[in-house]
Write a protein that holds these residues in place. Sequence first.
Motif, PDB file in Angstrom:
ATOM      1  N   SER A   1       0.799  -1.222   0.000  1.00 32.08           N
ATOM      2  CA  SER A   1       0.000   0.000   0.000  1.00 32.08           C
ATOM      3  C   SER A   1       0.836   1.279   0.000  1.00 32.08           C
ATOM      4  O   SER A   1       0.295   2.357  -0.234  1.00 32.08           O
ATOM      5  CB  SER A   1      -0.940   0.009   1.201  1.00 32.08           C
ATOM      6  N   THR A   2       2.135   1.185   0.236  1.00 30.56           N
ATOM      7  CA  THR A   2       2.956   2.391   0.278  1.00 30.56           C
ATOM      8  C   THR A   2       3.602   2.730  -1.055  1.00 30.56           C
ATOM      9  O   THR A   2       3.954   3.885  -1.278  1.00 30.56           O
ATOM     10  CB  THR A   2       4.063   2.263   1.345  1.00 30.56           C
ATOM     11  N   HIS A   3       3.746   1.773  -1.948  1.00 34.24           N
ATOM     12  CA  HIS A   3       4.433   2.012  -3.216  1.00 34.24           C
ATOM     13  C   HIS A   3       3.536   1.905  -4.448  1.00 34.24           C
ATOM     14  O   HIS A   3       3.985   2.199  -5.550  1.00 34.24           O
ATOM     15  CB  HIS A   3       5.599   1.030  -3.372  1.00 34.24           C
ATOM     16  N   PHE A   4       2.290   1.502  -4.284  1.00 30.06           N
ATOM     17  CA  PHE A   4       1.405   1.287  -5.428  1.00 30.06           C
ATOM     18  C   PHE A   4       0.083   2.011  -5.240  1.00 30.06           C
ATOM     19  O   PHE A   4      -0.336   2.289  -4.116  1.00 30.06           O
ATOM     20  CB  PHE A   4       1.114  -0.216  -5.613  1.00 30.06           C
ATOM     21  N   ARG A   5      -0.572   2.309  -6.368  1.00 30.04           N
ATOM     22  CA  ARG A   5      -1.914   2.901  -6.391  1.00 30.04           C
ATOM     23  C   ARG A   5      -2.730   2.173  -7.451  1.00 30.04           C
ATOM     24  O   ARG A   5      -2.195   1.474  -8.295  1.00 30.04           O
ATOM     25  CB  ARG A   5      -1.856   4.380  -6.759  1.00 30.04           C
ATOM     26  N   VAL A   6      -4.030   2.393  -7.426  1.00 32.36           N
ATOM     27  CA  VAL A   6      -4.932   1.829  -8.426  1.00 32.36           C
ATOM     28  C   VAL A   6      -5.406   2.978  -9.311  1.00 32.36           C
ATOM     29  O   VAL A   6      -5.806   4.033  -8.808  1.00 32.36           O
ATOM     30  CB  VAL A   6      -6.147   1.147  -7.760  1.00 32.36           C
TER      31      VAL A   6
END
Length: 52
Positions: free
Chosen positions: A16-21
């Motif tokens: 959850s800290t390095h990726f987004r949707v």
Amino acid sequence: MTVSICYCQKAAAIDSTHFRVMLLGEIYNIVNIDHMNFRKKSLKFTCRKERR
């Protein structure tokens, strides 16, 4: 919003800290990742819309 995807080795590395949707041009931050009882069949991401 929740997003479910099929499990694979690359998807298992998402955090959850390095990726987004990104969906329909909108960006969502990943709040929580549920491994669906560790059965390695799917992942469920709980997301919150990014304010710009």
